[in-house]
Design an enzyme around this catalytic site. Sequence first.
Site, PDB file in Angstrom:
ATOM      1  CG  ASN A  21      46.175 -94.795  38.746  1.00 37.38           C
ATOM      2  OD1 ASN A  21      45.661 -94.423  37.694  1.00 37.38           O
ATOM      3  ND2 ASN A  21      46.456 -96.059  38.997  1.00 37.38           N
TER       4      ASN A  21
ATOM      5  CE  LYS B 102      43.447 -97.373  40.693  1.00 41.27           C
ATOM      6  NZ  LYS B 102      43.192 -98.456  41.629  1.00 41.27           N
TER       7      LYS B 102
ATOM      8  CG  HIS C 168      47.909-100.195  38.590  1.00 40.24           C
ATOM      9  ND1 HIS C 168      46.880-101.023  38.963  1.00 40.24           N
ATOM     10  CD2 HIS C 168      47.943 -99.188  39.490  1.00 40.24           C
ATOM     11  CE1 HIS C 168      46.307-100.518  40.043  1.00 40.24           C
ATOM     12  NE2 HIS C 168      46.928 -99.404  40.390  1.00 40.24           N
TER      13      HIS C 168
ATOM     14  CD  GLU D 261      43.384-101.125  39.180  1.00 44.40           C
ATOM     15  OE1 GLU D 261      43.482-100.202  38.357  1.00 44.40           O
ATOM     16  OE2 GLU D 261      43.146-100.939  40.397  1.00 44.40           O
TER      17      GLU D 261
ATOM     18  CD  GLU E 110      49.528 -98.907  43.497  1.00 42.15           C
ATOM     19  OE1 GLU E 110      49.064 -97.834  43.887  1.00 42.15           O
ATOM     20  OE2 GLU E 110      49.121 -99.487  42.478  1.00 42.15           O
TER      21      GLU E 110
ATOM     22  N   GLY F  59      41.719-100.181  46.613  1.00 44.42           N
ATOM     23  CA  GLY F  59      40.282 -99.978  46.458  1.00 44.42           C
ATOM     24  C   GLY F  59      39.440-100.725  47.478  1.00 44.42           C
TER      25      GLY F  59
ATOM     26  CB  SER G 134      43.074 -97.958  51.056  1.00 51.51           C
ATOM     27  OG  SER G 134      42.284 -98.878  50.314  1.00 51.51           O
TER      28      SER G 134
HETATM   29  P1  13P Z   1      43.157 -96.848  45.857  1.00 50.16           P
HETATM   30  O1  13P Z   1      43.868 -95.638  46.429  1.00 50.16           O
HETATM   31  O2  13P Z   1      41.806 -96.553  45.317  1.00 50.16           O
HETATM   32  O3  13P Z   1      43.187 -97.993  46.822  1.00 50.16           O
HETATM   33  O4  13P Z   1      44.016 -97.309  44.596  1.00 50.16           O
HETATM   34  C1  13P Z   1      45.381 -97.468  44.731  1.00 50.16           C
HETATM   35  C2  13P Z   1      45.950 -97.623  43.387  1.00 50.16           C
HETATM   36  O5  13P Z   1      45.746 -98.630  42.729  1.00 50.16           O
HETATM   37  C3  13P Z   1      46.753 -96.507  42.854  1.00 50.16           C
HETATM   38  O6  13P Z   1      47.419 -96.898  41.696  1.00 50.16           O
END
Ligand code: 13P
Length: 253
Positions: free
Chosen positions: A9, A11, A97, A99, A169, A175, A215
Amino acid sequence: MRQQIAAANWKMNLTLQQGEQLLNEIIAKPHSLSAHQSAVFAVPFPYLPMAQAKLAGKTNVFVAAQNCSNKKSGAYTGEVSVEILQSVGIQYVVLGHSERREYFLESNQFLAEKLDICLASGMKPIFCCGEPLEIREAGTQNEFVAKQLAESLYHLSAEQLQQVVIAYEPIWAIGTGKTASSAQAQEIHAFIRAALAAKYGAAVADTISILYGGSVKAANAVELFSQPDVDGGLVGGASLIADEFVAIINALK
Ligand code: 13P
């Protein structure tokens, strides 16, 4: 064996040129995908054709959008429909997601509408769920995730559900560098599978790929993916580094 999936991803990161370079580097590194393994790249909308072209002809490698509209078509400026995505050859879309839930206020019901449009059109959703830190600290993560599944997925038929990939997740692990332990991941993945089994039967639940996200990196992927109910990962930060993501692909069971 259930499909094991390493999903990147990106992003809202990388320019087109940086994205091309990253895919070139990943393609050049030794990695192999057997029939029950896939790699998926969820890239920003404008890069979808570039990624499709770069990865064309590669077996078990797919390009995904990071979102789609809950409407079929029409006067929704700035939105991207499932039909538009399919017209550029896209077969997967990440939905829900954390976010998008947090910054764009996407609710479980709203996501149910997106799932319906995807499934009516043969688009495969990667449906994200997962709890925030305060829920984990209160120990009510199972109930929280169960509600997300019930409100977004449980109106689907068994045949439709089997088109969905689930990504668990935990928000506190995204992150932050703070990964769920493999035991924590296995525990809640087994809970999700049991919840699906209670609703759809064990035979259906056993076919659903449940990815872990938060992560994931080369250093923890083998252990996380070795858990019986963890069928790969949805990877943010580490998917932006070729060596890391190739190692994550190679860590799939
Ligand atoms: P990270 O791997 O940066 O923690 O992000 C996970 C994520 O949100 C994947 O969709």
